[in-house]
Design an enzyme around this catalytic site. Structure first.
Site, PDB file in Angstrom:
ATOM      1  N   VAL A   1     103.578  47.700  70.438  1.00  0.00           N
ATOM      2  CA  VAL A   1     103.680  46.785  71.572  1.00  0.00           C
ATOM      3  C   VAL A   1     104.253  45.471  71.060  1.00  0.00           C
ATOM      4  CG1 VAL A   1     102.398  45.587  73.391  1.00  0.00           C
ATOM      5  CG2 VAL A   1     101.660  47.854  72.647  1.00  0.00           C
TER       6      VAL A   1
ATOM      7  N   ASP B   1      93.582  55.394  78.130  1.00  0.00           N
ATOM      8  CA  ASP B   1      94.057  54.382  77.171  1.00  0.00           C
ATOM      9  C   ASP B   1      93.214  53.123  77.301  1.00  0.00           C
ATOM     10  OD1 ASP B   1      95.630  53.380  75.134  1.00  0.00           O
ATOM     11  OD2 ASP B   1      97.232  52.708  76.489  1.00  0.00           O
TER      12      ASP B   1
END
Length: 131
Positions: free
Chosen positions: A23, A128
């Site tokens: 990310v 998640d």
């Protein structure tokens, strides 16, 4: 030269890496809004479609404690999700940066449990969950 993704998002810095991918923080060209972009490791199209379906389903509720989905794109054979950027970071980082009292911990656990219960009431299993 700054990396540009999808002709729209300028790379700023990495934010983290996990089992699904990495990310990074980026800035959207037109609005200059900060976003988090998740680049997936897997090139498996069925897995990407499954993840996209899940995140689209979860994000349509616009919940305070669930990261919002904005869009997705593919570039150079890699799959990316553009997500709301959470400026304060994740709960794990917050708990490491400061000593929490028992009331704070109870409130955090309650918030997480309430969000999971909300999703389960909608027959959604979020795969998640991050602290």
């Amino acid at each position: 030269m700054t990396a540009v993704y999808n002709n729209t998002y300028k790379y700023i810095k990495g934010l983290g890496e996990g089992a699904f991918g990495k990310v990074f923080l980026a800035k959207e060209d037109r609005s200059e809004k900060l976003v988090a972009i998740k680049e997936f490791k897997s090139a498996d199209l069925s897995q990407q479609k499954s993840i996209l379906r899940e995140i689209q389903t979860v994000s349509r509720f616009h919940r305070e404690h669930i990261v919002g989905y904005m869009t997705n794109f593919t570039q150079d054979g890699r799959f990316f999700l553009v997500l709301e950027y959470c400026e304060k970071g994740d709960l794990w980082s917050v708990t490491r940066a400061q000593k929490l009292n028992s009331e704070d911990i109870i409130n955090y656990v309650r918030d997480v449990a309430n969000e999971i219960q909300f999703l389960h009431n909608k027959d959604i299993i979020h795969r998640d969950i991050k602290p």
